[in-house]
Design an enzyme around this catalytic site. Structure first.
Site, mmCIF file in Angstrom:
data_model
loop_
_atom_site.group_PDB
_atom_site.id
_atom_site.type_symbol
_atom_site.label_atom_id
_atom_site.label_comp_id
_atom_site.label_asym_id
_atom_site.label_seq_id
_atom_site.Cartn_x
_atom_site.Cartn_y
_atom_site.Cartn_z
ATOM 1 N N SER A 92 0.834 -1.191 0.000
ATOM 2 C CA SER A 92 0.000 0.000 0.000
ATOM 3 C C SER A 92 0.881 1.259 0.000
ATOM 4 C CB SER A 92 -0.949 -0.051 1.199
ATOM 5 O OG SER A 92 -1.930 0.949 1.125
ATOM 6 N N HIS A 115 -2.323 -1.027 -4.545
ATOM 7 C CA HIS A 115 -3.769 -0.996 -4.732
ATOM 8 C C HIS A 115 -4.253 0.450 -4.663
ATOM 9 C CE1 HIS A 115 -4.941 -1.029 -0.164
ATOM 10 N NE2 HIS A 115 -3.864 -0.326 -0.390
#
Length: 239
Positions: A92, A115
């Site tokens: 992330s 993501h």
């Protein structure tokens, strides 16, 4: 004695040429107490680094987008040479911090994960549509950073983010996210060093608290041993 949250980072000056920075844990902006840490605290410590080289070791599932982007930009502006190293996971927003290095090193047994930004939302249909539009904008800086530090097109990066993709060291090197790969023995050494550093910091905190308790006991003892005078001495004379 109340303690704040554990710091998710730690600076360690290895020698006159090198400072190691360990980002191990969830990247957070919550400051419930003065001892809690965030990007502002990080900047103050980064400004104190007096070596020409900074190596950033990362093992994190990610966390706050705002804090992570701030840390990425601070590291990018560091006056010297920056190498980022993925010791285990850089997921992330932690994967965005990984992109701050001129040299970006993956250990053979490490992974990136990228993501889109996500959040919790509530409200009516109009509120939720606005929240979705806001998330697209919040994700945009990460897309730009990934594109700048890879050989992938924007569409390819967006597709990877759509799929919440885990990326091996070999794949990261092929995509351009990483510039080199190290063997696993080096990763274990880095993790061992971080553990030892953490234990030293804990021992220092315990030693400080112990000294504070000792001083308090000394003061209490001295207070109890103060000589009695006047009527107090008369009525407290032992037989």
């Amino acid at each position: 004695m109340k303690k704040g949250h554990e710091k998710f980072y730690e600076f360690k000056k290895s020698n006159e040429e090198m400072t190691d920075l360990y980002i191990y844990g969830d990247i957070t902006s919550y400051k419930w107490d003065e001892s809690d840490v965030g990007a502002y605290d990080f900047l103050k410590e980064l400004n104190d680094v007096d070596t020409d080289n900074l190596t950033v070791h990362i093992n994190s599932y990610g966390g706050s987008v705002s804090e992570g982007l701030a840390i990425h930009n601070m590291i990018k502006e560091f006056k010297g040479n920056v190498t980022t190293v993925c010791d285990s996971f850089a997921c992330s927003i932690a994967s965005v911090i990984f992109m701050a290095g001129k040299e970006r090193v993956m250990h053979k047994g490490s992974l990136l994960m990228i993501h889109h930004a996500w959040t919790w939302a509530s409200g009516n249909a109009k509120d939720l549509r606005k929240q979705a539009d806001d998330l697209d904008k919040i994700t945009e800086p990460s897309i730009v950073i990934y594109e700048k530090n890879s050989n992938l097109s924007r569409d390819e990066i967006v597709e990877l983010m759509d799929n919440e993709t885990w990326i091996t060291a070999e794949e990261a090197l092929e995509m351009g996210f990483a510039t080199s790969i190290k063997e696993d023995d080096d990763a274990q050494q880095s993790i061992n060093e971080m553990y030892l550093n953490h234990q030293v910091m804990l021992n220092k905190d315990l030693e400080k608290e112990l000294n504070e308790v000792k001083e308090a006991l000394k003061l209490e003892k001295a207070k109890n041993e103060e000589p009695l005078t006047g009527w107090n001495a008369f009525f407290n004379t032992k037989k």
